[in-house]
Design a protein around this motif. Structure first.
Motif, short mmCIF file in Angstrom:
data_model
loop_
_atom_site.label_atom_id
_atom_site.label_comp_id
_atom_site.label_asym_id
_atom_site.label_seq_id
_atom_site.Cartn_x
_atom_site.Cartn_y
_atom_site.Cartn_z
N VAL A 182 0.84 -1.21 0.00
CA VAL A 182 0.00 0.00 0.00
C VAL A 182 0.88 1.26 0.00
CG1 VAL A 182 -1.45 1.39 1.54
CG2 VAL A 182 -2.12 -0.94 0.98
N ILE A 183 1.93 1.24 0.80
CA ILE A 183 2.83 2.42 0.86
C ILE A 183 3.50 2.64 -0.49
CG2 ILE A 183 4.86 3.43 1.97
CD1 ILE A 183 4.09 1.74 4.47
N ARG A 184 3.93 1.54 -1.12
CA ARG A 184 4.52 1.65 -2.46
C ARG A 184 3.54 2.29 -3.43
NH1 ARG A 184 6.36 -3.66 -1.83
NH2 ARG A 184 8.51 -3.68 -1.12
N GLU A 185 2.29 1.85 -3.36
CA GLU A 185 1.27 2.33 -4.27
C GLU A 185 0.99 3.83 -4.03
OE1 GLU A 185 0.04 0.79 -6.78
OE2 GLU A 185 -1.40 2.37 -7.30
N ILE A 186 0.91 4.20 -2.75
CA ILE A 186 0.67 5.61 -2.39
C ILE A 186 1.79 6.47 -2.96
CG2 ILE A 186 0.71 7.22 -0.44
CD1 ILE A 186 -0.79 5.02 1.17
N HIS A 187 3.01 5.97 -2.83
CA HIS A 187 4.17 6.68 -3.35
C HIS A 187 4.12 6.77 -4.88
CE1 HIS A 187 8.51 6.38 -4.68
NE2 HIS A 187 8.34 7.63 -4.34
N ALA A 188 3.76 5.66 -5.52
CA ALA A 188 3.69 5.64 -6.98
C ALA A 188 2.66 6.64 -7.49
CB ALA A 188 3.36 4.22 -7.47
N GLN A 189 1.65 6.91 -6.67
CA GLN A 189 0.62 7.87 -7.07
C GLN A 189 1.05 9.32 -6.83
OE1 GLN A 189 -2.63 6.46 -4.68
NE2 GLN A 189 -3.24 4.89 -6.15
N GLY A 190 2.27 9.49 -6.33
CA GLY A 190 2.80 10.86 -6.26
C GLY A 190 2.85 11.48 -4.87
N THR A 191 2.62 10.69 -3.82
CA THR A 191 2.70 11.24 -2.47
C THR A 191 4.03 10.82 -1.84
OG1 THR A 191 0.31 10.94 -2.28
CG2 THR A 191 1.52 11.35 -0.23
N ALA A 192 4.76 11.78 -1.32
CA ALA A 192 6.01 11.46 -0.61
C ALA A 192 5.65 10.88 0.77
CB ALA A 192 6.86 12.71 -0.46
N VAL A 193 6.55 10.07 1.32
CA VAL A 193 6.24 9.38 2.57
C VAL A 193 7.42 9.42 3.53
CG1 VAL A 193 5.58 7.15 3.62
CG2 VAL A 193 4.70 7.75 1.35
N VAL A 194 7.14 9.69 4.81
CA VAL A 194 8.13 9.42 5.86
C VAL A 194 7.60 8.23 6.63
CG1 VAL A 194 9.30 10.24 7.93
CG2 VAL A 194 8.82 11.83 6.08
N LEU A 195 8.36 7.14 6.63
CA LEU A 195 7.92 5.88 7.22
C LEU A 195 8.76 5.57 8.46
CD1 LEU A 195 6.42 3.16 7.20
CD2 LEU A 195 8.08 2.36 5.52
N VAL A 196 8.16 5.75 9.63
CA VAL A 196 8.83 5.39 10.88
C VAL A 196 8.56 3.92 11.14
CG1 VAL A 196 8.59 5.58 13.39
CG2 VAL A 196 8.89 7.64 12.01
N GLU A 197 9.61 3.15 11.37
CA GLU A 197 9.43 1.71 11.56
C GLU A 197 10.50 1.12 12.46
OE1 GLU A 197 7.69 -0.96 11.10
OE2 GLU A 197 6.03 -0.05 10.04
N GLN A 198 10.09 0.20 13.32
CA GLN A 198 11.10 -0.64 13.98
C GLN A 198 11.37 -1.86 13.12
OE1 GLN A 198 11.38 -1.40 18.07
NE2 GLN A 198 10.06 0.29 18.67
N ASN A 199 10.42 -2.17 12.22
CA ASN A 199 10.61 -3.27 11.29
C ASN A 199 11.49 -2.78 10.13
OD1 ASN A 199 10.40 -5.22 9.30
ND2 ASN A 199 8.28 -5.72 9.80
N ALA A 200 12.81 -2.86 10.35
CA ALA A 200 13.76 -2.29 9.39
C ALA A 200 13.74 -3.03 8.06
CB ALA A 200 15.17 -2.30 9.98
N THR A 201 13.48 -4.34 8.11
CA THR A 201 13.45 -5.11 6.88
C THR A 201 12.39 -4.55 5.94
OG1 THR A 201 14.01 -7.05 8.17
CG2 THR A 201 13.23 -7.44 5.94
#
Ligand SMILES: Nc1ncnc2c1ncn2[C@@H]1O[C@H](COP(=O)(O)OP(=O)(O)OP(=O)(O)O)[C@@H](O)[C@H]1O
Ligand SMILES: [Mg+2]
Length: 269
Positions: A182-201
């Motif tokens: 979903v995040i990939r798709e949101i990005h592909a549609q032109g929205t920049a993303v800051v993704l905070v994660e402990q799941n580094a993989t």
């Protein structure tokens, strides 16, 4: 697009949560922010979204700019108007409201009804399950569905930069994969993303650039593939919890082979 320059943040008088943090997010970028508990990840997102005051936090130094304009002194609602929208940690939805009402509440930030309609279509396509459950109370959704609703609600105001705080936390591996796509798709549609994660993989697979915070400071930064391959990141963030049990078992076998190989080498030497 987003520039954080020399940012320091405190809670109350004594808790220094961030110290001179510098980072940038490109208009077409996905930035991963890694780090353990208490590293300052959520604080960073709160500072960007203008919500620090709600947590009794204050910026003590530095600047945050979006599209070349300072946003660090704006009210949260004005930050949203500029196109920066956050999804806080913990899948916060209005539990007693329906899925539909939650989405409508998110749409209040949209500038025009045309924008609202476009956002509506986008959310329906990204999350068909939310359309199916439109009349259900949000509190009755599964954890994964609530996370999708929280993201969907943020998308309703048509953000140009989406801030996600640990969207995969506590979700089954299959759902983590779903959130990643979903995040990939949101990005592909032109929205920049800051993704905070402990799941580094997961984060390093989705992001193009990453920073790792340690006790409020940027300890590492670089292109995501480079960080994913670096020994330091492997050791600190990819060892153990992020990998599958199967992979962990293979790693242990490999380490064991290594050790017995070394023993053998010593004996024969
Ligand atoms: N509202 C608050 N009042 C006082 N101290 C706070 C507050 N929120 C966070 N802190 C402290 O600030 C530091 C950074 O916290 P923050 O929540 O940003 O970390 P985090 O990286 O998001 O951690 P986690 O992975 O556990 O969510 C920690 O030492 C934390 O205890
Ligand atoms: Mg946090």
């Amino acid at each position: 697009m987003l520039t954080v320059d020399g940012l320091s943040v405190r809670y109350g008088r004594s808790v220094r949560a961030l110290e001179e943090v510098n980072l940038e997010v490109a208009a077409d970028g996905v930035l991963a922010v890694l780090g353990g508990n208490g590293a300052g990840k959520s604080t960073l997102l709160r500072a960007v979204s203008g919500t620090l005051a709600l947590h009794r936090g204050t910026i003590t130094a530095g600047e945050i700019s979006f599209d070349g304009e300072r946003i660090d002194k704006l009210d949260p609602a004005l930050v949203v108007r500029r196109g920066v929208v956050g999804v806080p940690e913990g899948r916060q939805v209005f539990a007693r409201m329906s899925v539909e009402e939650n989405l409508r509440a998110g749409g209040l930030g949209a500038k025009t009804s045309g924008e609202r309609t476009a956002a509506r279509v986008r959310v329906r396509e990204l999350f068909p399950v939310l359309a199916e459950r439109a009349d259900q109370r949000a509190g009755l959704l599964s954890g994964g569905e609530q996370q999708m609703l929280a993201i969907g609600r943020a998308l309703m105001s048509g953000p140009r930069l989406l801030l996600l705080d640990e969207p995969s936390l506590g979700l089954a591996p299959q759902l983590v994969g779903r959130i990643a796509s979903v995040i990939r798709e949101i990005h592909a549609q032109g929205t920049a993303v800051v993704l905070v994660e402990q799941n580094a993989t997961m984060a390093l697979q989705v992001a193009d650039y990453a920073v790792a915070l340690e006790v409020g400071r940027v300890a590492l930064s670089g292109p995501a593939p480079e960080l994913a391959a670096s020994d330091e990141v492997q050791h600190l963030y990819l060892g153990g919890h992020a990998e599958s049990d199967e992979q962990a078992a293979r790693d242990r076998q490999e380490a064991e082979r290594h050790r017995s190989g070394r023993r053998l080498a010593r004996w024969t030497a």
